[in-house]
Design a protein around this motif. Structure first.
Motif, short mmCIF file in Angstrom:
data_model
loop_
_atom_site.label_atom_id
_atom_site.label_comp_id
_atom_site.label_asym_id
_atom_site.label_seq_id
_atom_site.Cartn_x
_atom_site.Cartn_y
_atom_site.Cartn_z
N ARG A 93 -1.39 -13.58 -0.76
CA ARG A 93 -3.05 -12.46 -0.80
C ARG A 93 -3.14 -12.89 1.09
N SER A 94 -2.90 -13.94 1.72
CA SER A 94 -3.18 -13.96 2.98
C SER A 94 -1.87 -12.27 3.45
N PHE A 95 -0.95 -12.33 2.83
CA PHE A 95 0.06 -11.76 3.02
C PHE A 95 -0.27 -10.22 2.62
N LEU A 96 -0.31 -10.35 1.64
CA LEU A 96 -0.94 -8.83 0.09
C LEU A 96 -1.85 -8.01 1.60
N ASP B 238 -10.59 -9.53 -3.87
CA ASP B 238 -10.64 -8.11 -4.21
C ASP B 238 -9.18 -7.65 -4.33
N LEU B 239 -8.19 -8.14 -4.07
CA LEU B 239 -6.52 -7.84 -3.57
C LEU B 239 -6.15 -7.91 -4.96
N ASP B 240 -5.86 -6.60 -5.28
CA ASP B 240 -4.74 -6.83 -6.71
C ASP B 240 -2.99 -5.97 -6.19
N PHE B 241 -2.13 -6.00 -6.80
CA PHE B 241 -0.79 -5.40 -6.70
C PHE B 241 -0.06 -4.78 -7.94
N PHE C 254 3.05 -2.41 -4.69
CA PHE C 254 1.93 -1.53 -4.57
C PHE C 254 -0.04 -2.43 -4.03
N ILE C 255 -0.50 -2.61 -3.31
CA ILE C 255 -1.37 -3.17 -2.77
C ILE C 255 -2.32 -2.58 -3.32
N ALA C 256 -4.03 -2.86 -3.89
CA ALA C 256 -4.44 -2.14 -3.60
C ALA C 256 -5.38 -3.18 -3.47
N GLU C 257 -6.73 -2.50 -2.18
CA GLU C 257 -8.15 -4.24 -1.76
C GLU C 257 -9.40 -2.90 -2.49
#
Length: 335
Positions: free
Chosen positions: A258-261, A315-318, A326-329
């Motif tokens: 998560r810290s990178f994405l 709060d972060l999905d991909f 593809f990352i979505a926050e």
């Protein structure tokens, strides 16, 4: 232990007997009909009075039965049976701010401490976080009322333990918490949280230290073998620490990735693998683990503390399409 002490313990095996404690607690619960009263109380006061029976109608038995439930939760957690601990509270409404357990501050704090700890040991970090934040907010807002009370030291000590457990839960399952609790948590454990989120052996060491400081004093129902003291006896706390770390090590991939994405909206799989210094196949496996750990069962209220709905916990999905991430926050506005 000296030879005299060992002989004394061998002659009195009942000192290690947990069944006598459980028997007393269950007997008080049964004698007072407190379970039937709590169920009937949901239908109204008159129904609760009818369900009380001969002994439960007396305030002394009712109180003994009610607080025996709290004692039973504590014993089950100390024995390592976290599922049964949560089942014991199935008829106690934790959302009721006027419940009997809230009238005694130490009891109020203790209930949420063991509920949160049981959730954490079951791998339900979002529920554990919710329980700890709820009671720590209460303690922080009422602290000045209890400074002269006799329970202040015990409540303050339990709060410090819960901050350590909350640091572990938030590090393993990043989520937004109350601003007041977040500020205190950042002041106490900011360095430890940062190290846990980086993963690796250092993260395991930090989690172990926090667990040893904040866990309850575990007990074992089996006495040691006095005739063979040279046999290696696993301490209850060491065993429970292994249980916790077994689940936590799998969860560590979530804060690390998560810290990178969260820095990108799209990213090539090979590029992220190069940053993390791992192979593409291994990274793909870690991303799948993240997907599995991204959703957890979360308690949605009601009597069943073990039940709930499967919901996203961060709060972060991909989405992974071939070799492109593809990352979505999702961002939540401040209240």
């Amino acid at each position: 232990r000296s030879a005299e002490e060992i002989e004394l313990l061998k002659a009195n095996p009942q000192v290690w007997n947990t069944y006598s404690v459980l028997n007393v607690l269950y007997s008080l619960i049964q004698k007072s009909s407190i379970t039937q009263q709590l169920v009937a109380a949901q239908d109204g006061a008159d129904a609760a009075a009818l369900a009380a029976g001969e002994f439960g109608a007396r305030p002394l038995y009712k109180m003994l039965g009610y607080f025996s439930i709290v004692g039973l939760v504590r014993v089950h957690c100390m024995l390592g049976d976290y599922t049964l601990a949560l089942q014991t509270l199935e008829n106690v409404d934790l959302n009721n701010s006027r419940g009997l357990f809230t009238r005694v501050t130490a009891c109020h704090v203790t209930v949420y401490y063991y509920v949160g700890f049981a959730y954490m040991m079951l791998g339900r970090y979002a529920d554990a976080t919710q329980a700890f934040v709820h009671i720590l907010t209460f303690v922080a807002r009422t602290k000045h009322y209890h400074q002269r009370a006799g329970q202040f030291d015990s409540v303050n000590k339990k709060a410090e333990q819960m901050y350590a457990l909350l640091a572990s839960c938030v590090s393993l399952c990043p989520t937004r918490v109350d601003e007041m609790v977040h500020s205190a948590l950042r002041e106490k454990y900011a360095d430890q949280q940062h190290k846990v989120q980086r993963g690796g052996d250092e993260a395991v060491e930090i989690l172990s230290e926090l667990f040893r400081f904040a866990s309850p004093k575990f007990i074992t129902p089996n006495p040691p073998n006095y005739d063979a003291p040279e046999e290696t006896v696993v301490e209850p706390q060491d065993f429970q620490l292994k249980v916790f770390l077994r689940e936590a090590k799998l969860q560590l991939v979530v804060p690390m990735l998560r810290s990178f994405l969260k820095l990108y909206t799209t990213m090539d799989l090979a590029q992220l693998a190069a940053v993390l210094d791992v192979g593409a196949d291994e990274l793909r496996t870690q991303l799948m683990v993240y997907k599995l750990r991204y959703r957890q069962v979360k308690w949605a209220g009601g009597a069943d503390l073990l039940g709930g709905e499967v919901v996203p916990t961060t709060d972060l999905d991909f989405a992974l399409q071939q070799d492109m991430i593809f990352i979505a926050e999702s961002r939540v506005g401040r209240r």
